[in-house]
Write a protein that holds these residues in place. Structure first.
Motif, PDB file in Angstrom:
ATOM      1  N   ASP A 209      -4.098   0.801  -2.499  1.00  0.00           N
ATOM      2  CA  ASP A 209      -3.365  -0.351  -3.000  1.00  0.00           C
ATOM      3  C   ASP A 209      -2.291   0.145  -3.971  1.00  0.00           C
ATOM      4  O   ASP A 209      -2.568   0.992  -4.832  1.00  0.00           O
ATOM      5  CB  ASP A 209      -4.340  -1.296  -3.717  1.00  0.00           C
ATOM      6  CG  ASP A 209      -3.649  -2.505  -4.284  1.00  0.00           C
ATOM      7  OD1 ASP A 209      -3.425  -3.472  -3.537  1.00  0.00           O
ATOM      8  OD2 ASP A 209      -3.308  -2.476  -5.488  1.00  0.00           O
ATOM      9  N   PHE A 210      -1.075  -0.367  -3.850  1.00  0.00           N
ATOM     10  CA  PHE A 210       0.041   0.119  -4.655  1.00  0.00           C
ATOM     11  C   PHE A 210      -0.186  -0.109  -6.154  1.00  0.00           C
ATOM     12  O   PHE A 210       0.138   0.742  -6.982  1.00  0.00           O
ATOM     13  CB  PHE A 210       1.347  -0.564  -4.206  1.00  0.00           C
ATOM     14  CG  PHE A 210       2.560   0.303  -4.336  1.00  0.00           C
ATOM     15  CD1 PHE A 210       2.713   1.197  -5.392  1.00  0.00           C
ATOM     16  CD2 PHE A 210       3.573   0.233  -3.397  1.00  0.00           C
ATOM     17  CE1 PHE A 210       3.848   2.005  -5.504  1.00  0.00           C
ATOM     18  CE2 PHE A 210       4.724   1.034  -3.500  1.00  0.00           C
ATOM     19  CZ  PHE A 210       4.842   1.919  -4.563  1.00  0.00           C
ATOM     20  N   VAL A 211      -0.757  -1.258  -6.500  1.00  0.00           N
ATOM     21  CA  VAL A 211      -1.026  -1.551  -7.919  1.00  0.00           C
ATOM     22  C   VAL A 211      -2.012  -0.529  -8.479  1.00  0.00           C
ATOM     23  O   VAL A 211      -1.809   0.021  -9.566  1.00  0.00           O
ATOM     24  CB  VAL A 211      -1.579  -2.976  -8.112  1.00  0.00           C
ATOM     25  CG1 VAL A 211      -1.969  -3.197  -9.577  1.00  0.00           C
ATOM     26  CG2 VAL A 211      -0.552  -4.025  -7.692  1.00  0.00           C
ATOM     27  N   ASP A 212      -3.071  -0.256  -7.715  1.00  0.00           N
ATOM     28  CA  ASP A 212      -4.071   0.716  -8.174  1.00  0.00           C
ATOM     29  C   ASP A 212      -3.447   2.107  -8.319  1.00  0.00           C
ATOM     30  O   ASP A 212      -3.802   2.861  -9.234  1.00  0.00           O
ATOM     31  CB  ASP A 212      -5.242   0.788  -7.186  1.00  0.00           C
ATOM     32  CG  ASP A 212      -6.092  -0.475  -7.219  1.00  0.00           C
ATOM     33  OD1 ASP A 212      -6.025  -1.208  -8.221  1.00  0.00           O
ATOM     34  OD2 ASP A 212      -6.815  -0.732  -6.231  1.00  0.00           O
TER      35      ASP A 212
ATOM     36  N   GLU B 224       0.841  -1.192   0.000  1.00  0.00           N
ATOM     37  CA  GLU B 224       0.000   0.000   0.000  1.00  0.00           C
ATOM     38  C   GLU B 224       0.879   1.246   0.000  1.00  0.00           C
ATOM     39  O   GLU B 224       2.065   1.177   0.337  1.00  0.00           O
ATOM     40  CB  GLU B 224      -0.915   0.015   1.225  1.00  0.00           C
ATOM     41  CG  GLU B 224      -1.936  -1.108   1.242  1.00  0.00           C
ATOM     42  CD  GLU B 224      -2.830  -1.051   2.479  1.00  0.00           C
ATOM     43  OE1 GLU B 224      -4.037  -1.290   2.337  1.00  0.00           O
ATOM     44  OE2 GLU B 224      -2.303  -0.771   3.575  1.00  0.00           O
ATOM     45  N   ILE B 225       0.284   2.363  -0.367  1.00  0.00           N
ATOM     46  CA  ILE B 225       1.015   3.628  -0.381  1.00  0.00           C
ATOM     47  C   ILE B 225       0.089   4.746   0.091  1.00  0.00           C
ATOM     48  O   ILE B 225      -1.111   4.750  -0.243  1.00  0.00           O
ATOM     49  CB  ILE B 225       1.574   3.933  -1.794  1.00  0.00           C
ATOM     50  CG1 ILE B 225       2.432   5.211  -1.772  1.00  0.00           C
ATOM     51  CG2 ILE B 225       0.467   4.016  -2.838  1.00  0.00           C
ATOM     52  CD1 ILE B 225       3.201   5.459  -3.059  1.00  0.00           C
ATOM     53  N   ASP B 226       0.626   5.647   0.910  1.00  0.00           N
ATOM     54  CA  ASP B 226      -0.150   6.787   1.398  1.00  0.00           C
ATOM     55  C   ASP B 226       0.094   7.978   0.479  1.00  0.00           C
ATOM     56  O   ASP B 226       1.231   8.436   0.329  1.00  0.00           O
ATOM     57  CB  ASP B 226       0.271   7.147   2.825  1.00  0.00           C
ATOM     58  CG  ASP B 226      -0.093   6.057   3.820  1.00  0.00           C
ATOM     59  OD1 ASP B 226      -1.186   5.476   3.674  1.00  0.00           O
ATOM     60  OD2 ASP B 226       0.715   5.779   4.718  1.00  0.00           O
TER      61      ASP B 226
END
Length: 284
Positions: free
Chosen positions: A18-21, A3-5
């Motif tokens: 979600d990092f992919v999204d 995940e990424i903020d």
């Protein structure tokens, strides 16, 4: 990280996604969906690499402006990102096909990152080069990076928006020039623009305006030009500014990546060309 903020600049909210999204949203925001799949993959790797490097930088030296996030959705600070709603608005009836195409490209290479000497690379990119990409040292100074050097990108001259022309009257030129500190304009407009120094890629390294030596990047900002690769000529009471390319010119040219892909090059070959000496590794 899975995940990424992300700090949404418009709302000021930090969104965990979600990092992919996130990478899908970046590729959708940064590159036309009409581009070749291999170019989209190259962009996905560059975007993922850039995001990972930014995350590491924030962990070691947090920026209060990010409010705890790792990155923003502001393309002027980091890289662009658009939401699903924005994609639907942007693509209309082509949304399903475009999303499927970009999503497939991202998932095919997700987790692959560029490194140099075991460190995450600074995978910079831009829209269109002048025909050659630029050495980072000529844009931002400093020691640069061995992989952010000038390489051929001659396919860019075929880009629809490769060149642009801005014509300014003496008064219009004077209005902008007077916002530049220490500039003093003589009575004769033909003397306002002086000596120009350019790089091998055509970027204006320095130019004298009103007696002040300026960087091409500074003039680009003052006059709102598409790139720092330009010429300024004066004739019959007006100044003509001709600009080539779009963006800072460092790293991967997005149009150039699409051009290479259409010539049969893979995303790995594209990345190797624009970031010479880097290694593609699987992080996750």
């Amino acid at each position: 990280p899975e995940e990424i903020d992300v700090l949404a600049v418009a709302s000021g909210n930090v969104i965990k996604m979600d990092f992919v999204d996130y990478i899908i949203g970046v590729v959708a925001g940064e590159m036309p969906a009409s581009y070749h799949e291999e170019a989209l993959k190259a962009q996905a790797v560059a975007a993922y690499t850039y995001a990972i490097k930014t995350i590491y930088n924030e962990r070691s030296s947090p920026s209060p402006a990010l409010k705890g996030a790792s990155i923003t959705d502001d393309s002027t600070k980091h890289q662009a990102y658009i939401t699903l709603d924005r994609m639907k608005e942007k693509w209309g009836e082509n949304y399903d096909a475009n999303y499927k195409k970009i999503s497939a490209a991202v998932k095919a290479v997700f987790g692959e990152a560029l490194t140099y000497n075991g460190q995450i690379a600074n995978a910079l990119f831009h829209s269109i080069s002048s025909g050659k990409t630029e050495d980072a040292r000529n844009i931002w100074g400093g020691s640069g990076q061995p992989y952010l050097v000038s390489v051929d990108s001659s396919g860019d001259v075929n880009a629809p928006n490769y060149s642009s022309v801005t014509v300014l009257t003496e008064e219009q030129f004077k209005k902008v020039a007077k916002t530049i500190p220490s500039v003093k304009l003589s009575e004769k407009a033909k003397d306002w623009v002086g000596e120009v120094e350019k790089t091998a890629a055509g970027t204006v390294k320095s130019i004298v305006i009103g007696g002040v030596k300026l960087k091409g990047t500074e003039v680009r900002t003052y006059f709102g030009l598409r790139s720092p690769t330009f010429t300024i000529t004066y004739k019959d009471g007006s100044f003509t500014i001709k600009t080539k390319g779009y963006g800072h010119g460092v790293g991967m040219s997005q149009y150039g990546a699409d051009y290479m892909a259409k010539q049969g090059k893979t995303y790995k070959e594209i990345l190797s060309h624009y970031y010479p000496g880097t290694e593609l590794v699987k992080l996750g």
